[in-house]
Scaffold this active site. Structure first.
Site, PDB file in Angstrom:
ATOM      1  N   GLY A 117     -52.741  56.468 -40.081  1.00 12.32           N
ATOM      2  CA  GLY A 117     -53.556  56.222 -38.899  1.00 12.32           C
ATOM      3  C   GLY A 117     -53.012  56.959 -37.699  1.00 12.32           C
ATOM      4  O   GLY A 117     -51.859  57.396 -37.676  1.00 12.32           O
ATOM      5  N   CYS A 118     -53.854  57.105 -36.695  1.00 12.62           N
ATOM      6  CA  CYS A 118     -53.452  57.876 -35.519  1.00 12.62           C
ATOM      7  C   CYS A 118     -52.313  57.182 -34.775  1.00 12.62           C
ATOM      8  O   CYS A 118     -51.303  57.811 -34.430  1.00 12.62           O
ATOM      9  CB  CYS A 118     -54.648  58.106 -34.603  1.00 12.62           C
ATOM     10  SG  CYS A 118     -55.584  56.619 -34.188  1.00 12.62           S
ATOM     11  N   TYR A 119     -52.460  55.883 -34.521  1.00 11.46           N
ATOM     12  CA  TYR A 119     -51.386  55.167 -33.835  1.00 11.46           C
ATOM     13  C   TYR A 119     -50.113  55.123 -34.675  1.00 11.46           C
ATOM     14  O   TYR A 119     -49.013  55.351 -34.158  1.00 11.46           O
ATOM     15  CB  TYR A 119     -51.828  53.745 -33.494  1.00 11.46           C
ATOM     16  CG  TYR A 119     -52.810  53.625 -32.365  1.00 11.46           C
ATOM     17  CD1 TYR A 119     -52.497  54.083 -31.090  1.00 11.46           C
ATOM     18  CD2 TYR A 119     -54.047  53.011 -32.547  1.00 11.46           C
ATOM     19  CE1 TYR A 119     -53.396  53.947 -30.032  1.00 11.46           C
ATOM     20  CE2 TYR A 119     -54.944  52.861 -31.497  1.00 11.46           C
ATOM     21  CZ  TYR A 119     -54.618  53.326 -30.248  1.00 11.46           C
ATOM     22  OH  TYR A 119     -55.491  53.175 -29.206  1.00 11.46           O
TER      23      TYR A 119
ATOM     24  N   ALA B  29     -47.969  58.391 -34.523  1.00  9.59           N
ATOM     25  CA  ALA B  29     -47.142  58.518 -33.327  1.00  9.59           C
ATOM     26  C   ALA B  29     -46.042  57.456 -33.287  1.00  9.59           C
ATOM     27  O   ALA B  29     -44.883  57.748 -32.965  1.00  9.59           O
ATOM     28  CB  ALA B  29     -48.029  58.405 -32.077  1.00  9.59           C
TER      29      ALA B  29
END
Lengths: 349, 349, 349, 349
Positions: C151-153, C156
């Site tokens: 996932g994007c979160y 990071a």
């Protein structure tokens, strides 16, 4: 093949830094020097953090003689009125010169005091310099050592209007160009009213009746009109709350009836083989479609109620309006395939 | 003094909600009903959280008869083509009507199919309705029970051009209006291409040659031109990445010489006593100076090279372009001081 | 070398379209199919105008069997809960599968009802699927035919915290991740509260205590902590008025003293040879430095007053947070140099 | 009633100009002087064009003695470290003083060198000054002549955390405040990295571990915690691409179980009668709901998995975070109804 040695004078500004970005991934280029007097000693990638891993140069002070000797091509991206002082040592050193500012765009030296408020110190080069819009002057570009890169607004405006003006079916007066630009066109730093808080959620015109890009637009349109000219335009730029992008909306009074399909055919004809102009039929140009790229999206509509053609062009002001165009011109000047290093789409959304 | 009972039909949209915001702090108003068919049962302040503590109404379905009976004035803020079905019950119920959409702006019913693609179902009211630009029709506004609130683009465009067209010193053809609007003009919800990710950092024209606001601009300019008309304009709207604000840049060919100072004097004369028009001499209008307010900032410049006057006006499209204008008109219709509830500056930066 | 045949299911969404953009210039890829049920019959480049001249496909309806047969690799970019219905026909057809959504990220099928509110229909594949963060699982990625793209979160957040948690010098509870995302993370279309007018000049948290990305963050951190776990985190996402970009700010309580220089050395060590992680020492990550690229910029600071390490990572949510990461994984799965098609810097400014 | 004579020192900055905007429509105020050394001689409404028709003053150089004599109250909106040099002449002249910067916020003079890097030159006033958060110190505010207006981040952070910390049910260490601000918090002008082109579509943390607002947050929380303190916080500010607005997300470890409903009740109790705090139950705070207003929207959520309370507050950094708060404090200091001149909702969308 040995790589071309390229330098960028004025690399801390947005136009110069975009040139560095494009050159950093250009397969035929070695970047030699990047200069920025105000930032000398600072790493390029500290000021432009996107360039980490791509550019390890430190910005130095500009020494035109040394740079001319060390470079096959030099991009000069300084405020207008600076490059004309550097052209001699650069050329004598053996470097071709691509001026991203306005110092060599106007053929008539007497126009500089009128539009730019300075006297030209190297007027003999004005005859040699080639105006670097490939769609107009591709062959001369190939042969020149001194390239005058078009202004950001003129790039969009000319690509919008040229097919009409060349057709002879329009009037040459009464032309209005209402242009809108993102804020990066005002240069780096954000001073002088370009701070975020005031530009955001705001919109205004500026330099009404007096923007110096008017001169090169009229120069090139007049030439394109053949004997029908001179062409005079009202040019009004606007500041839009976005970083990149220019949209030029041009209003051209028709001299005779011109159905919309015929008008579009003029664009298809002129731009059929152009690598970086996309003629839209069923959509209108939007700046975001060009963001980060060298493309110009263009279309035309005809308003028969008022006998007006409305031509619209969108570019990235730092791409087709500055550094992308400059690299395209460099490719031509060094007999490289014209799209080398530029064959990628924009970032959307 | 007893308060005026006001209702807003279509309160969930941006224009309607701005009317609610302004009415909520208007000292002479009691808000009676707020309607929104799609949001019925939802608290107004849940959808517009700025209104917490100011508006405790729940949105209900619109019942024109009931609202007409309960209200002294009803603001109708629905898509064009809806209000004409409600005007009879509202008026019969005893409510004055302020239509924020276009249903009563055009005097000529035959223009609705042309520009709005619908047949008007209540054409008899077109003669009674008053076009609510106080700078043009203040006296008629005071006396009407049916007010057609100007469109957002026309409000800015007319205030920009009127002093010129009235002077008789301009041509009545060849006029170009290049207008730019923030996204709230497209209505609430963000569907259909108005999502943040695609509008942000983007700019485009839309409805080229065909925007329906053209009709009311030409209607009012033609009337203002006296016998010189009919006035025809090219009107091109653009979508700008900001929430609020319209900037209209109008290009008006001159019929005779007009020094800039004289042009500015036309504006000073026409707007000298206007509570909500500010004529700028040494600055150019910027939308942010009007944000959240009912002001229109306007100026004119003259380009003698091309014999063109360039008139520029900035407004908040939801303020002077919709709800603020509507409240100003309401004040006139109820003999209140014209600036009641509107006497505050915009938010800047 | 023959090109790899790639298809994208869900190409009309932002993640899928970014995959198409990257694949369109990838030197080893032929794009075979692009699908979008809701947009079938529409040209990809009509919806994504940046892709004109790069993608001439028309979007079709997704037929997993046919796509599996025609493709060497299929990127599935659909809302979570869809890919699990397609994995069997795709794999049986012979295509490797890269799921950009969450259907194969969690090893424990019982977590899907808890965090995603659906029962997993293909739990047998959860053991086979590899979590595609190369910095953690590069070797397994090379060997898998079923790749669960992070996932994007989590991309990071994990890159921010992993060097700390691996060091054993932090606590495994009390970790706070405050993450901020641009609006493209919410998907295309702009409905449901993501319209420009309301997102612009606005900022809010959402899914407080309940965002489903929490599960994969804890899964991977717990594994990385070795026996010290389980790791539990408070994860709070925020919606920021920008199109692209995620910044994750992670607060990690220290279990023992950790000077800032030592903390930074942990990052230098873990990421020394990573092609797409840049460890910053003298600057803080900013999302714009990664815009349009596959880079993650990361750093750590130590607050000795409170014995807390503050780790910060910036990515482009559509790049390293979705499609860029997916292409990097594809390169690994097909034994291509890991940076193929991704070796370019972001667009700045 | 005779009007209160008010002056604003530092009126060219955003905080000072917002004070002028609010004072210009405050029914009990006459604006006497507006000063800005760098802009002296310029009309206030030239720099802040929203103020045309509302403020006709020209900015003058600051002369504390003269201003003290001419004013009943003086708002000082200068960079921290300036007001302490002016307080004596202002007070001796007879003016009450509201310092919008930090010079009188900290009771302990020894903290100034630590957090602000200057020695305090008027430490005797630190005991007299009242920290101007009405929810904490309303009675002392009524009686003081020297008011220390809270910082923008502390205003939001304190209103978010106070009900929790007062309850005694939380821990006093391990508190994390992750705060996000629009760019106007950085002051006018846009230099030094706050230019539009670089802030737009960008997001970053700054002053990690070292922001000077930490000191006043800890001072007020420690006092509120009674004997449980001292309270220590990790405070990390972020720069968000918007003009106005602060969102503070605070993570507070619980010392005992606290159901969410009970946590919300703490907020309802503390803020029940507060004119400018709105406790949200079913929604999360968003900055836009407060834009241009003096409201603080606040809520709390509890994460039982990690025994953490997550408190969130939204304000307009120039309103509740600076000038709005200052006017509220002025109302208290002059025995006016507390909401005078501030009783209007924000602008949305």
């Amino acid at each position: 093949m040995e790589k071309i040695r390229a330098s960028v004078i004025g690399a801390s500004g947005y136009g110069g830094a975009e040139a560095v970005r494009l050159l950093a991934t250009h397969p035929q280029i070695d970047i030699v020097h990047v200069t920025a007097d105000s930032q000398k000693g600072r790493e390029m990638s500290n000021l432009y953090p996107n360039l980490r891993r791509y550019v390890d140069q430190t910005m130095i002070e500009a020494d035109a003689e040394a740079i001319g000797r060390d470079s096959d091509v030099t991009f000069v991206s300084l405020p207008s009125g600076k490059a004309m002082h550097m052209v001699l040592p650069l050329l004598e050193g053996g470097s071709k010169v691509i001026d991203i500012a306005a110092d060599f765009r106007l053929h008539d030296a007497s126009l500089y005091p009128v539009w730019y408020k300075f006297e030209h110190v190297a007027p003999t080069y004005l005859g040699e310099a080639v105006y670097g819009l490939p769609e107009l002057h591709r062959d001369e570009i190939r042969d020149t050592r001194l390239l005058a890169n078009p202004g950001c607004y003129p790039a969009a405006s000319l690509l919008a209007i040229l097919p009409l003006i060349r057709s002879g079916k329009t009037q040459t007066s009464g032309i209005v160009i209402d242009a809108k630009s993102g804020v990066s066109g005002a240069g780096r730093g954000g001073g002088g009213g370009f701070g975020y808080a005031e530009v955001n959620e705001n919109l205004s015109a500026y330099s009404v009746t007096a923007h110096n890009h008017t001169a090169e637009i009229e120069q090139e349109l007049t030439a394109a009109a053949g004997g029908d000219g001179p062409v005079r335009v009202v040019f009004t730029p606007h500041l839009v709350p976005m970083t990149r992008g220019i949209l030029a909306t041009a209003y051209v009074p028709l001299a005779q009836e011109l159905p919309e399909a015929e008008a579009l055919a003029l664009y298809d004809d002129m731009y059929a083989d152009e690598p970086f102009v996309r003629v839209l039929h069923d959509a209108l140009p939007q700046t975001k479609a060009t963001l980060g790229s060298n493309y110009c999206d263009v279309t035309v509509r005809v308003n028969p109620r008022t006998q007006t053609a409305i031509a619209i062009a969108a570019i990235d002001n730092l791409g087709r309006g500055a550094a992308g165009q400059a690299v395209q011109n460099m490719n031509l000047m060094f007999d490289l395939p014209e799209a080398t290093g530029l064959a990628f789409p924009g970032v959307f959304p």
